[in-house]
Design a protein around this motif. Sequence first.
Motif: not given
Length: 889
Positions: A276-277, A280, A284, A375, A379, A647, A700-701, A705
């Motif tokens: 998920i990183y 994302w 982005y 996003w 997600q 992150y 999720d992140i 978020q």
Amino acid sequence: MERLPVLEEVQQTIFPNYGTASNQQALHTPEWTEFNQNPDSLHFNDGQRRIDFVLVYEDESKKENRKRSFNKKQKRKREVYESNLIIRGLQLEATRSVLDEKIIFVKVHAPWEVLCTYAEIMHIHLPLQPNDLKARDSPFSWITRFFRVNENVIKPEKEYFTAPFENDRLSDFYIQDKSTFFNPATRSRIVHFILCRGEYAVKDNVKKFGINKLLDSGIYKAAFPLHDCRFNYLSQDPSCPSERFLLYREWAHPRNIFKLQPLHFVRKYYGEKIGIYFAWLGFYTQMLLLAAVVGLGCFLYGYLTKDNCTWSQEVCDPNIGGNIIMCPQCDQECTYWNLNITCGSSKKLCIFDSFGTLVFAVFMGVWVTLFLEFWKRRQAELEYEWDTVEFLEQEEQVRPEYEARCHHVVVNEITQQEEHVPYTTCGKCVRMTFCTSAVLFWILLIIASVIGIIVYRLSVFLVFSATLPKHINGTEAIQKYLTPQAATSVSASIISFIIIMILNMIYEKVAIMITDFELPRTQTDYENSLTMKMFLFQFVNYYSSCFYIAFFKGKFVGYPGDPVYWLGKYRNEECDPGGCLLELTTQLTIVMGGKAIWNNIQEVLLPWLKNLIGRCCTTARSEKIVPRWEQDYHLQPIGKLGLFYEYLEMVIQFGFVTLFVASFPLAPLLALINNLLEIRVDAWKITTQFRRMVPQKAQDIGAWQPIMQGIAIIAVVTNAMIIAFTSDMIPRLVYYWSFSVPPYGDHSSYTMKGYINNTLSVFAVSDFRNESKPDFPSFENQTTCRYRDFRYPPGHKHQYEHNIYYWHVIAAKLSFIIVMEHIIYFVKFVISYAIPDVSHKTKSKIKRQKYLTQILLHENPLKSMKKNMGSIADRILKGADGSFRPKSE
């Protein structure tokens, strides 16, 4: 009724009582074997049992630098720990190192029964049946086809409907092969769960357990799952899929910089948290492409129209700017200067301070909302596809560090049952108060360092003003480019960047200490708490100097006859006649560029050098065959926080791209270039230089978020204020529409001619204070000078007070901020409402999966039970009919 003892027996096997292992006379020990000379093997020596985890320790009998009693205690703890792992069902095999006889490798294998038991305990989602919903191709799939990974090399993953695993419903799950039902990432995750809860000692009736504590105390040197092969060679083992090699060739290699990422393959190998990183970061980066194109267009517009910038032409004109004598910008040491020496900076300012900047600031306010909303949809798709929709509610376990301190008994208000917690309500309040105070203290310390930089700027400006050339003639090249303002700005930005990097290293340790003391319950709570602390530190650390330049520098300076002093000693800095926007751009360029270079050095060069030094020190490596587990051991370990710093780096960049983009429209382009490299650098790093990470779930992140949403809200305000107060756009518009024509101006039509003369106020040299008057005999005949402000001239009945132009400008600035904010916030609200968080396609998949789960795992067993009960009832009734039938006479 026979079911209950069986359950108790299983629980005693899987979760034995704490303290029993340390009192056992005979401990279970691993099997000892010799290396079978197969460097590509991922199995025990029997070639059947897969290695799911590796533990590494140093043989205590060969240690010389410690006391024998200490080594004996360590050995006892390790033996108890390994015995408890075997009691829980794991199988262990020990092998001595090929390169260093002091090092022992303990290979861990989880049998099928253990995997099934813990898969149910951990609520792991596993396949029920293949996805039977028709997939609809995107209308843009023909474009993305050119950027996809070769599907003949990395085949698309087959989609399944899944459900939390239940051992009793084993036949309902889609099991084609027991050896592949649990993939290697899931197997490693289950084993790590057991390792984190294996006990090794009991002291004062307090249980001590967990591989993390054993690693921290040095009992084990490392614990990690295995890579399946070398990154640059295919495995010679036919049963190995060589996924690491494929990831390196198709994902981490620099030649794939413009290709889309094989996210499902990354998730399969490294787990959902890593996947998920990169999902994302890739999303982005794709969104930055649009922002970069628009930003580049606005920059080119400013560059192409800079020669038509009337006020810059007036500054450079020797008959206008060359005849305007500006007042000194510091006391005594500074001299008068010609306005046209700022010709170069005024031309540069025209590039960034143009109408295109306003358009771009409004666009970025909308762009950031589009990014966040789309996003959320992406997600939601990943949450479904990767089975993390209900992860937080069902799967996440309590941190072992939290469990180990649960000494206090409280009554749960909901269940009315007693439960153990690590602290009372009063103790929790004390901890929260202490942690909050510590965070505020360190933030104030950062602000103090920023104030130190400001003092440096004020004091060094005097030095540069005294040492740089003082000729009033603006033709000398050095005076054009090396002004006191420019020298102060560049040197202060560099020093500020160095201090930022030093403070980062300090605050990293401080934030971890505070969060450890806070003792969050789950790993997600821990990371979210640490995220908020670190971001607060970094926010103040990175952005405070930018906020100072944008909103404070040059705003409270008074006028030459009554200047404002900082700390009662240092005269406040003034901006160039064109404002502080160019200096803010310089600060952003140095900090963003320096941060990107420094991070890449840390992320790439340091791990590579450490591994290179390790290979050079081990000279015997080239002479012997080294097993897979020993090759991985010599790679760099992953830190406890994993991708936290990745992150953090990207969210800080996101802040630069959004908060101050009105001063630097090229920021998205620089971020895009950096991120294209960042994806491959991070992929290369974790694939080639680091041990394999423990696969972890993530829904999720996390806290990033809401942090980005907060930045998006603040960015609208900061960009509106930069245009209003930092740039010179509003004063120029006020002059063009009001003060260039009657009743205030002399021109017959709207024009920018005369703008410079109109915005520079007049000051009488005779009104200087004695301590402020410049001490230069060559200018004794100078009677007046000019300064940047809107004040009445000397001799006016309101001399040196703000004139009507000033109040028009203030009213226009405030009106602009209110109008711009309301328009952008309204558009953001409409966009947020119009774009649903979950797409229709994803909703259909979720409903289909819930339906199948209900049918296969609940309704079908119920029907089967009813059917069985019905047949039993029929037999009972049939027997009853025979028993009570009247006897024949």
